[in-house]
Design a protein around this motif. Structure first.
Motif, short mmCIF file in Angstrom:
data_model
loop_
_atom_site.label_atom_id
_atom_site.label_comp_id
_atom_site.label_asym_id
_atom_site.label_seq_id
_atom_site.Cartn_x
_atom_site.Cartn_y
_atom_site.Cartn_z
N SER A 9 0.82 -1.23 0.00
CA SER A 9 0.00 0.00 0.00
C SER A 9 0.84 1.27 0.00
CB SER A 9 -0.90 0.01 1.24
OG SER A 9 -0.10 -0.16 2.40
N CYS A 12 6.59 3.01 -2.55
CA CYS A 12 7.49 2.06 -3.23
C CYS A 12 6.81 0.72 -3.43
CB CYS A 12 8.77 1.86 -2.41
SG CYS A 12 9.84 3.32 -2.36
N ARG A 32 -1.40 -4.72 5.68
CA ARG A 32 -2.17 -4.95 6.90
C ARG A 32 -3.65 -4.73 6.56
NH1 ARG A 32 -0.28 0.12 10.74
NH2 ARG A 32 0.05 1.64 9.09
N SER A 35 -4.97 -1.21 5.46
CA SER A 35 -4.36 -0.51 4.32
C SER A 35 -5.38 -0.28 3.21
CB SER A 35 -3.22 -1.34 3.73
OG SER A 35 -2.21 -1.56 4.66
N LEU A 50 1.60 -8.22 9.87
CA LEU A 50 2.95 -8.40 9.31
C LEU A 50 3.96 -8.88 10.36
CD1 LEU A 50 3.78 -7.60 6.25
CD2 LEU A 50 1.54 -6.86 6.98
N LEU A 72 8.23 2.81 8.71
CA LEU A 72 7.40 3.39 9.77
C LEU A 72 6.48 4.44 9.17
CD1 LEU A 72 9.79 4.00 12.81
CD2 LEU A 72 8.63 1.90 12.07
N ARG A 73 5.26 4.50 9.61
CA ARG A 73 4.37 5.60 9.25
C ARG A 73 4.63 6.74 10.25
NH1 ARG A 73 2.41 6.07 4.22
NH2 ARG A 73 1.20 4.28 3.55
N ASP A 85 3.80 3.39 14.96
CA ASP A 85 4.15 2.09 15.54
C ASP A 85 5.68 2.04 15.58
OD1 ASP A 85 4.52 -0.53 16.27
OD2 ASP A 85 3.24 -1.38 14.71
N VAL A 111 13.64 -2.18 0.98
CA VAL A 111 13.94 -0.74 0.95
C VAL A 111 14.43 -0.32 2.32
CG1 VAL A 111 13.09 1.58 0.49
CG2 VAL A 111 12.09 -0.37 -0.74
N LEU A 143 15.40 1.14 10.83
CA LEU A 143 15.98 0.57 9.60
C LEU A 143 17.31 -0.12 9.90
CD1 LEU A 143 15.11 3.44 7.09
CD2 LEU A 143 14.19 1.11 7.06
N PRO A 162 18.10 4.18 -0.81
CA PRO A 162 17.91 5.36 -1.66
C PRO A 162 18.05 6.64 -0.84
CG PRO A 162 15.78 4.48 -1.02
CD PRO A 162 16.81 3.61 -0.34
N GLY A 163 18.14 7.77 -1.56
CA GLY A 163 18.08 9.08 -0.90
C GLY A 163 16.62 9.49 -0.75
N GLY A 164 16.36 10.80 -0.78
CA GLY A 164 15.00 11.30 -0.61
C GLY A 164 14.08 10.79 -1.72
N LEU A 165 12.93 10.24 -1.36
CA LEU A 165 12.02 9.65 -2.35
C LEU A 165 11.06 10.68 -2.91
CD1 LEU A 165 11.19 6.31 -0.47
CD2 LEU A 165 12.82 6.67 -2.33
N ARG A 188 10.29 6.96 -6.43
CA ARG A 188 9.89 5.62 -5.95
C ARG A 188 9.81 4.66 -7.13
NH1 ARG A 188 7.79 9.52 -2.56
NH2 ARG A 188 7.69 8.97 -0.34
N1 LIG Z 1 10.44 9.13 2.39
C1 LIG Z 1 11.70 9.19 2.00
O1 LIG Z 1 12.17 10.18 1.43
C2 LIG Z 1 12.58 7.99 2.21
C3 LIG Z 1 13.92 8.06 1.85
C4 LIG Z 1 14.73 6.93 1.97
C5 LIG Z 1 14.20 5.75 2.45
N2 LIG Z 1 12.89 5.71 2.84
C6 LIG Z 1 12.36 4.42 3.31
O2 LIG Z 1 11.62 3.88 2.26
C7 LIG Z 1 10.42 3.28 2.79
C8 LIG Z 1 9.40 3.17 1.71
O3 LIG Z 1 9.03 4.49 1.33
P1 LIG Z 1 7.51 4.76 0.95
O4 LIG Z 1 7.40 6.20 0.63
O5 LIG Z 1 7.06 3.73 -0.01
O6 LIG Z 1 6.80 4.48 2.36
P2 LIG Z 1 5.25 4.53 2.73
O7 LIG Z 1 4.45 5.02 1.59
O8 LIG Z 1 5.16 5.23 4.05
O9 LIG Z 1 4.88 2.95 2.95
C9 LIG Z 1 5.17 2.30 4.14
C10 LIG Z 1 4.51 0.93 4.08
O10 LIG Z 1 4.71 0.27 5.35
C11 LIG Z 1 3.45 -0.14 5.85
N3 LIG Z 1 3.40 -0.12 7.30
C12 LIG Z 1 3.81 0.87 8.13
N4 LIG Z 1 3.56 0.52 9.42
C13 LIG Z 1 2.98 -0.71 9.37
C14 LIG Z 1 2.48 -1.60 10.36
N5 LIG Z 1 2.55 -1.32 11.68
N6 LIG Z 1 1.91 -2.77 9.97
C15 LIG Z 1 1.86 -3.09 8.65
N7 LIG Z 1 2.32 -2.28 7.65
C16 LIG Z 1 2.87 -1.10 8.03
C17 LIG Z 1 2.46 0.85 5.28
O11 LIG Z 1 1.14 0.33 5.36
P3 LIG Z 1 -0.15 1.35 5.48
O12 LIG Z 1 -0.37 1.86 4.09
O13 LIG Z 1 -1.23 0.47 5.97
O14 LIG Z 1 0.25 2.43 6.45
C18 LIG Z 1 2.99 1.00 3.87
O15 LIG Z 1 2.58 -0.09 3.07
C19 LIG Z 1 10.08 4.21 3.95
O16 LIG Z 1 9.24 3.57 4.85
C20 LIG Z 1 11.45 4.52 4.52
O17 LIG Z 1 11.81 3.53 5.48
C21 LIG Z 1 12.08 6.80 2.71
#
Ligand SMILES: NC(=O)c1ccc[n+]([C@@H]2O[C@H](COP(=O)([O-])OP(=O)(O)OC[C@H]3O[C@@H](n4cnc5c(N)ncnc54)[C@H](OP(=O)(O)O)[C@@H]3O)[C@@H](O)[C@H]2O)c1
Length: 213
Positions: A9, A12, A32, A35, A50, A72-73, A85, A111, A143, A162-165, A188
């Motif tokens: 969801s 990425c 989950r 989602s 999960l 993490l959200r 969480d 990731v 992480l 990765p860097g900033g997404l 992403r």
């Molecule tokens: N943002 C940045 O610039 C950046 C840069 C470098 C690396 N990153 C890393 O890249 C990851 C992926 O990025 P993204 O933008 O794709 O993240 P995202 O959109 O926040 O997706 C996070 C995923 O983790 C799930 N999740 C979070 N808490 C959960 C829980 N307690 N139980 C089950 N599932 C859970 C979310 O589910 P729900 O949809 O249900 O919440 C979602 O599917 C980030 O989480 C981070 O660690 C981010």
């Protein structure tokens, strides 16, 4: 290729699902129960806890590999913003590894983030400062724990940093790199494309790597 995508969801995660389906792969999207997802036709959707080994083991049955985009959200990046969480990755990763072993799945690509672990000296100082001064520092602690569990698992693992997404388009220019320079951002879509390309090799060439465009 039967690929299980965890965190389908997320930004990425959805890119991994859509692009793997475009490649004609057999995709299982795992989220989950709360989602919100809209999946391409032909993709199997499983929802559950999960951190539950039994749910994960059944989700991994018959898979060739797992791709995780779990994170993490965070409600924002203000220094005081608390993750919804905070220990999710530390709890879920051992369950994922155990379930992969129980299901006989040997490969996982996940990731992570630029600056995690030994990559810290290889990202711009301004990037490190931004992490240290914002709520992102909570995610980095998790992480780090996630990577340590995968690294010690004995599985074929690849931690993608990765860097900033961004929500930019797929350029297909993503590549592994020793050090990040400049704005250090990547879409992403490019992260997912690079991860799926890596899965074409029978064994991952690197346990962890920075990626950028
Ligand atoms: N943002 C940045 O610039 C950046 C840069 C470098 C690396 N990153 C890393 O890249 C990851 C992926 O990025 P993204 O933008 O794709 O993240 P995202 O959109 O926040 O997706 C996070 C995923 O983790 C799930 N999740 C979070 N808490 C959960 C829980 N307690 N139980 C089950 N599932 C859970 C979310 O589910 P729900 O949809 O249900 O919440 C979602 O599917 C980030 O989480 C981070 O660690 C981010």
């Amino acid at each position: 290729m039967r690929l299980v995508v965890l965190g389908a969801s997320g930004g990425c995660g959805m890119e991994l699902v859509v692009q793997a389906a475009e490649r004609g792969w057999d995709v299982v999207a795992v989220t989950r129960p709360s989602s919100k997802v809209s999946l391409p036709a032909g993709v199997t959707h499983l929802s559950g806890d999960l951190c539950d080994p039994a749910f994960l083991t059944s989700a991994f049955a018959g898979a060739d590999a797992v791709a995780s985009a779990l994170g993490l959200r965070l409600p924002g990046i203000a220094p005081w913003a608390k993750a919804e969480d905070p220990t999710f990755l530390a709890r879920s990763t051992p369950a994922i590894v155990g379930a992969m072993k129980a299901a006989g799945v040997k490969r996982v690509i996940a990731v992570s983030a630029g600056g995690v672990g030994d990559s810290a000296p290889n990202v711009p100082a301004v990037f490190r400062a931004f992490i240290a001064l914002s709520a992102l520092r909570f995610a980095y602690v998790e992480l780090d724990k996630m990577e340590a569990v995968y690294r010690a698992s004995g599985l074929d693992v690849c931690m993608v940093r990765p860097g900033g997404l961004t929500h930019g388009p797929r350029t297909g220019r993503a590549a592994a790199m020793d050090a990040m320079r400049g704005p250090a951002s990547i879409s992403r879509a490019d992260v997912a494309c690079w991860m799926l390309d890596e899965l074409r090799a029978p064994v991952f060439s690197k346990v962890s790597t920075l990626i950028g465009v």
